[in-house]
Motif scaffolding. Structure first.
Motif, short mmCIF file in Angstrom:
data_model
loop_
_atom_site.label_atom_id
_atom_site.label_comp_id
_atom_site.label_asym_id
_atom_site.label_seq_id
_atom_site.Cartn_x
_atom_site.Cartn_y
_atom_site.Cartn_z
N LEU A 85 0.83 -1.20 0.00
CA LEU A 85 0.00 0.00 0.00
C LEU A 85 0.87 1.26 0.00
O LEU A 85 0.57 2.24 -0.70
CB LEU A 85 -0.93 -0.01 1.22
CG LEU A 85 -1.91 1.16 1.33
CD1 LEU A 85 -2.86 1.17 0.12
CD2 LEU A 85 -2.72 1.08 2.62
N MET A 86 1.96 1.22 0.77
CA MET A 86 2.89 2.35 0.79
C MET A 86 3.54 2.53 -0.59
O MET A 86 3.68 3.65 -1.08
CB MET A 86 3.96 2.13 1.87
CG MET A 86 3.41 2.13 3.29
SD MET A 86 4.64 1.64 4.51
CE MET A 86 5.85 2.95 4.32
N ILE A 87 3.93 1.39 -1.21
CA ILE A 87 4.51 1.45 -2.56
C ILE A 87 3.48 2.00 -3.56
O ILE A 87 3.81 2.80 -4.43
CB ILE A 87 4.98 0.06 -3.00
CG1 ILE A 87 6.14 -0.41 -2.11
CG2 ILE A 87 5.41 0.06 -4.47
CD1 ILE A 87 6.58 -1.83 -2.39
N TYR A 88 2.23 1.59 -3.38
CA TYR A 88 1.16 2.05 -4.26
C TYR A 88 0.98 3.57 -4.15
O TYR A 88 0.80 4.27 -5.16
CB TYR A 88 -0.15 1.35 -3.89
CG TYR A 88 -1.34 1.76 -4.71
CD1 TYR A 88 -1.53 1.28 -6.01
CD2 TYR A 88 -2.29 2.64 -4.19
CE1 TYR A 88 -2.61 1.66 -6.76
CE2 TYR A 88 -3.38 3.02 -4.93
CZ TYR A 88 -3.55 2.54 -6.22
OH TYR A 88 -4.63 2.92 -6.97
N MET A 89 1.05 4.09 -2.94
CA MET A 89 0.90 5.53 -2.73
C MET A 89 2.05 6.30 -3.38
O MET A 89 1.84 7.35 -3.99
CB MET A 89 0.81 5.82 -1.23
CG MET A 89 -0.45 5.27 -0.57
SD MET A 89 -0.46 5.45 1.23
CE MET A 89 -0.52 7.23 1.39
N VAL A 90 3.28 5.74 -3.25
CA VAL A 90 4.42 6.38 -3.91
C VAL A 90 4.25 6.33 -5.42
O VAL A 90 4.55 7.28 -6.15
CB VAL A 90 5.74 5.69 -3.49
CG1 VAL A 90 6.92 6.24 -4.29
CG2 VAL A 90 5.99 5.87 -2.00
N GLY A 91 3.73 5.19 -5.92
CA GLY A 91 3.48 5.05 -7.35
C GLY A 91 2.46 6.05 -7.86
O GLY A 91 2.60 6.58 -8.96
N CYS A 92 1.42 6.30 -7.07
CA CYS A 92 0.42 7.30 -7.45
C CYS A 92 1.04 8.68 -7.58
O CYS A 92 0.76 9.44 -8.52
CB CYS A 92 -0.70 7.34 -6.41
SG CYS A 92 -1.82 5.92 -6.46
N CYS A 93 1.93 8.97 -6.63
CA CYS A 93 2.62 10.27 -6.65
C CYS A 93 3.52 10.37 -7.87
O CYS A 93 3.55 11.41 -8.55
CB CYS A 93 3.43 10.43 -5.37
SG CYS A 93 4.25 12.03 -5.21
#
Length: 264
Positions: free
Chosen positions: A244-252
């Protein structure tokens, strides 16, 4: 988070994740060539998981490296799908393993297990003839029951032992049968069982029979599976948080990539 920072972070996160995926794939190949049929059943899921993680990681790495918003969109969609799958599996795992526990027996350090205590999903899987024949074959080949005589040299040691759920359910008759133990692998079956439990008549001292056809053995396997599923569920929670943390960075990173392209 700036464009450079977000893309740099996601590049290296996915590079490390890709290396982990290669290790998982290698472990799956090793399993297929070095283990028996019981453990080979895990080969395809391990290889599939490794391949999926590797594929997603490569897409994320390339998307961040090229600052390509389309690749990052694909990466985020796949990562989101993986997150949903992990979440669904974890919830189901906790639901399935919410029932079933051992019963203490006077004079014994270990517990005995009853099949009816476990979830309907476990009952369906273990009462399926094809599934149980495969599992039973694995149990016989593992020789866990036959090894008890080497682990516990005397009857006193055996009676004070803390057996595993599978050893307690598959290697011996239920205590309610009343058969006296001669040693760790042999019971005196000349005594008439004091219980109407069908497992009492199913148990045999033969190495290939034991109590492998008993409900108590299925219950021991269910308890083992419950423990394993609980461990996997907890690990999935940790994995979900990390992804989920990686996903949030990916969104950014995707947002910054799209913003950079619109400005140019």
């Amino acid at each position: 988070m700036g464009v450079g920072t977000s893309t740099f972070v996601i590049r290296w996160i996915n590079f490390i994740t890709a290396l982990l995926a290669i290790f998982i794939i290698g472990f799956g190949v090793w399993m297929s060539t070095h283990n028996d049929n019981c453990r080979r059943s895990l080969t395809l899921p391990v290889l599939g998981l490794g391949a999926l993680i590797f594929f997603i990681s490569i897409i994320g790495f390339l998307g961040a490296w090229k600052n390509n918003s389309i690749l990052l969109w694909i990466y985020l969609i796949m990562l989101c799908s993986l997150l949903v799958a992990i979440l669904v599996f974890t919830v189901l795992a906790f639901i399935v393993t919410n029932t079933g526990s051992g019963h203490s027996v006077s004079g014994l350090r270990y517990k005995e297990y009853h099949l009816q205590d476990y979830s309907s999903w476990f009952l369906k899987q273990l009462n399926n003839t094809h599934n149980w024949e495969r599992l039973k074959s694995c149990l016989v080949k593992s020789e866990d029951c036959n090894n008890l005589s080497r682990k516990y040299k005397t009857l006193k040691q055996y009676k004070s032992a803390k057996l595993t759920p599978i050893e307690a359910g598959c290697c011996r008759p239920p205590s309610e049968c009343g058969y006296p133990a001669v040693n760790a692998t042999y019971y005196d079956l000349s005594f008439h069982p004091v219980s109407s439990n069908k497992d009492c008549k199913l148990y045999k001292n033969s190495r290939s029979v034991k109590c492998y056809n008993c409900d108590s053995c299925k219950a021991g396997v269910a308890q083992y599976m419950k423990t394993e599923w609980r461990v996997v569920a907890v690990l999935n929670v940790i994995l979900f948080v990390i992804l989920l943390m990686i996903y949030m960075v990916g969104c950014c990173a995707r947002r910054n990539a799209a913003s950079g392209r619109s400005k140019s």
